[in-house]
Scaffold this active site. Sequence first.
Site, mmCIF file in Angstrom:
data_model
loop_
_atom_site.group_PDB
_atom_site.id
_atom_site.type_symbol
_atom_site.label_atom_id
_atom_site.label_comp_id
_atom_site.label_asym_id
_atom_site.label_seq_id
_atom_site.Cartn_x
_atom_site.Cartn_y
_atom_site.Cartn_z
ATOM 1 N N HIS A 14 0.852 -1.207 0.000
ATOM 2 C CA HIS A 14 0.000 0.000 0.000
ATOM 3 C C HIS A 14 0.886 1.255 0.000
ATOM 4 O O HIS A 14 1.424 1.633 1.036
ATOM 5 C CB HIS A 14 -0.905 0.004 1.244
ATOM 6 C CG HIS A 14 -1.897 1.116 1.253
ATOM 7 N ND1 HIS A 14 -3.246 0.904 1.469
ATOM 8 C CD2 HIS A 14 -1.777 2.448 1.089
ATOM 9 C CE1 HIS A 14 -3.888 2.053 1.425
ATOM 10 N NE2 HIS A 14 -3.009 3.019 1.200
ATOM 11 N N HIS A 16 1.440 5.449 -1.720
ATOM 12 C CA HIS A 16 1.035 6.600 -2.546
ATOM 13 C C HIS A 16 2.318 7.174 -3.137
ATOM 14 O O HIS A 16 3.154 7.690 -2.397
ATOM 15 C CB HIS A 16 0.327 7.660 -1.692
ATOM 16 C CG HIS A 16 -0.933 7.147 -1.071
ATOM 17 N ND1 HIS A 16 -2.163 7.291 -1.660
ATOM 18 C CD2 HIS A 16 -1.150 6.463 0.080
ATOM 19 C CE1 HIS A 16 -3.084 6.732 -0.905
ATOM 20 N NE2 HIS A 16 -2.500 6.216 0.165
ATOM 21 N N LYS A 100 -9.343 -0.251 -5.833
ATOM 22 C CA LYS A 100 -9.400 0.409 -4.530
ATOM 23 C C LYS A 100 -10.747 1.071 -4.323
ATOM 24 O O LYS A 100 -11.221 1.823 -5.169
ATOM 25 C CB LYS A 100 -8.282 1.458 -4.451
ATOM 26 C CG LYS A 100 -8.240 2.272 -3.158
ATOM 27 C CD LYS A 100 -7.793 1.445 -1.971
ATOM 28 C CE LYS A 100 -7.972 2.192 -0.656
ATOM 29 N NZ LYS A 100 -6.857 3.021 -0.279
ATOM 30 N N HIS A 137 -10.579 1.299 1.828
ATOM 31 C CA HIS A 137 -10.382 2.302 2.876
ATOM 32 C C HIS A 137 -11.627 2.204 3.752
ATOM 33 O O HIS A 137 -12.707 2.662 3.370
ATOM 34 C CB HIS A 137 -10.251 3.703 2.270
ATOM 35 C CG HIS A 137 -9.991 4.749 3.322
ATOM 36 N ND1 HIS A 137 -8.792 5.408 3.461
ATOM 37 C CD2 HIS A 137 -10.779 5.217 4.326
ATOM 38 C CE1 HIS A 137 -8.854 6.235 4.487
ATOM 39 N NE2 HIS A 137 -10.046 6.145 5.028
ATOM 40 N N HIS A 175 -4.785 -0.515 5.989
ATOM 41 C CA HIS A 175 -4.310 0.296 7.127
ATOM 42 C C HIS A 175 -5.251 0.268 8.336
ATOM 43 O O HIS A 175 -5.775 1.285 8.753
ATOM 44 C CB HIS A 175 -4.021 1.743 6.696
ATOM 45 C CG HIS A 175 -5.034 2.379 5.787
ATOM 46 N ND1 HIS A 175 -6.368 2.448 6.080
ATOM 47 C CD2 HIS A 175 -4.883 2.985 4.576
ATOM 48 C CE1 HIS A 175 -6.998 3.064 5.100
ATOM 49 N NE2 HIS A 175 -6.112 3.388 4.166
ATOM 50 N N ASP A 248 1.356 2.584 3.630
ATOM 51 C CA ASP A 248 0.519 3.770 3.396
ATOM 52 C C ASP A 248 1.377 5.036 3.413
ATOM 53 O O ASP A 248 0.939 6.094 3.864
ATOM 54 C CB ASP A 248 -0.615 3.882 4.419
ATOM 55 C CG ASP A 248 -1.711 4.835 3.956
ATOM 56 O OD1 ASP A 248 -1.754 5.158 2.755
ATOM 57 O OD2 ASP A 248 -2.516 5.267 4.799
#
Length: 348
Positions: A14, A16, A100, A137, A175, A248
Site C-alpha cells: 500500500h 502513494h 481500490k 479504505h 491500514h 501507506d
Amino acid sequence: MTDRISIIAPDDWHVHLRDGEMLTQVVPHTAHRFQRAIVMPNLRPPVTSVAAAQAYRERIRLACPADLEFTPLMTAYLTDTIDPSELERGFREGVFAAAKLYPANATTNSAAGVTDLLQIDPVLETMARIGMPLLIHGEVTDAEIDIFDREAVFIERHLAPLRERHPELKVVFEHITTEQAVQYVSSVDRHLAATITPHHLHINRNAMFAGGLRSDFYCLPVAKRECHRQALRRAATSADPRFFLGTDTAPHERASKESSCGCAGIFNAPFALESYAQVFDEEGALAHLEAFTSLNGPEFYNLPVNSGRVILERRDHLVPELVNGLVPFHAGEILSWAVADASDQVQL
Ligand code: DOR
Ligand code: ZN
C-alpha cells in the site's frame, strides 16, 4: 540478543507515489527498500482506466533508478459509474493488480469515490468471479459518527454486509487502526486480510497533540487509543498470514500539511522497514518479521515470493528532519535497526 537478520526482500502492499515532481522524489525511497508495491490510484484525476494505469506505471518506471529492481502493481479507483468490463480487461491484461474502494470524501482525493456500495454490486460480482482483490479504505463518512469510531462502524455497516453479499471476493482491509478490525479480520478464515502501517504500530492519538498540534502525525484513518495500538502490534507480530505490510506512505508538501486545513498522510517510505523491525524487536518477535514483510502478502495476492534478500542489523542511526524537503516519519528520532547496505543513513 539477535543483532543481524536476513529476510526475503519485502514488498509494500500500500503506497502513494503521487505524480509529477513529487513522484520523482519519492519513488526511489520505495524502490530502494521494496521489490514490489501496490500503488494507490488517488491521483487528480484518479486512475479509472487501463490506459491511465499504463501511463502512470510508465511514469513510475521512469522515476525509478535504473539499478533497482522494482515492480509497481497498479490499482483501479472505483467510482459509482466504473465499467466492470474495463476492470476485467485491465486485470486480465496484467495492468490492474486490484481495485481500490474509497468511500466518497473519506480521505485525500476521494471525492470521486463510491457514494453507495450497493450501486457497485455488479462491479464486485465481476471482481469476485475473476479473483481480483478489492482494497478498502474502511471508514464511514457520516459526519455524525465520531472520527475515532469510523472504522469500527464501517465494519458493521458496510464490510460485514459486503462480504456476506460477495463471499468469494478477496478483500484487503487497508491500514487497520482498531482492535475491532483486528478481531474482525482474525475471525474470518478466507478471502480477507489486512495491512498495517508502521505509524499505527508506533503512535497512538496523543502524538497528534503532543505539546501542540502536530500535523506530521495526522493521517487517515487517524491513530486511535493505546489499546488499539497494542492490538495492532499483537496482530502484526503474530505471524498470522492475514496481516501483512502496507506502509501507506503518503507524502504531502510541508505547506499542505501545515495549512489551516492540513492534509492527512505520513511519509514513511525512507525508514519504513527499519521502523517495522524496531516494533518486532520490541515485541520479541523478530522471528516473525519475514512473514509480515515478505511472505503473507504474496500468498494473499497469489504472487511468487521475491528471490532477493535484505539484511537488517542492530545499529543506531538518526532519522533526518527532512528527506527531499519532506518530513519523514521518525524525523529527529534514533532508530535502532538499519538496513545493512544503507548508504543513505545518517550515522551516529
Ligand atoms: O493519511 C492518508 N493519506 N490516508 C489516506 O487514506 C490517503 C492518504 C493520501 O493520499 O494522502
Ligand atoms: Zn493510503
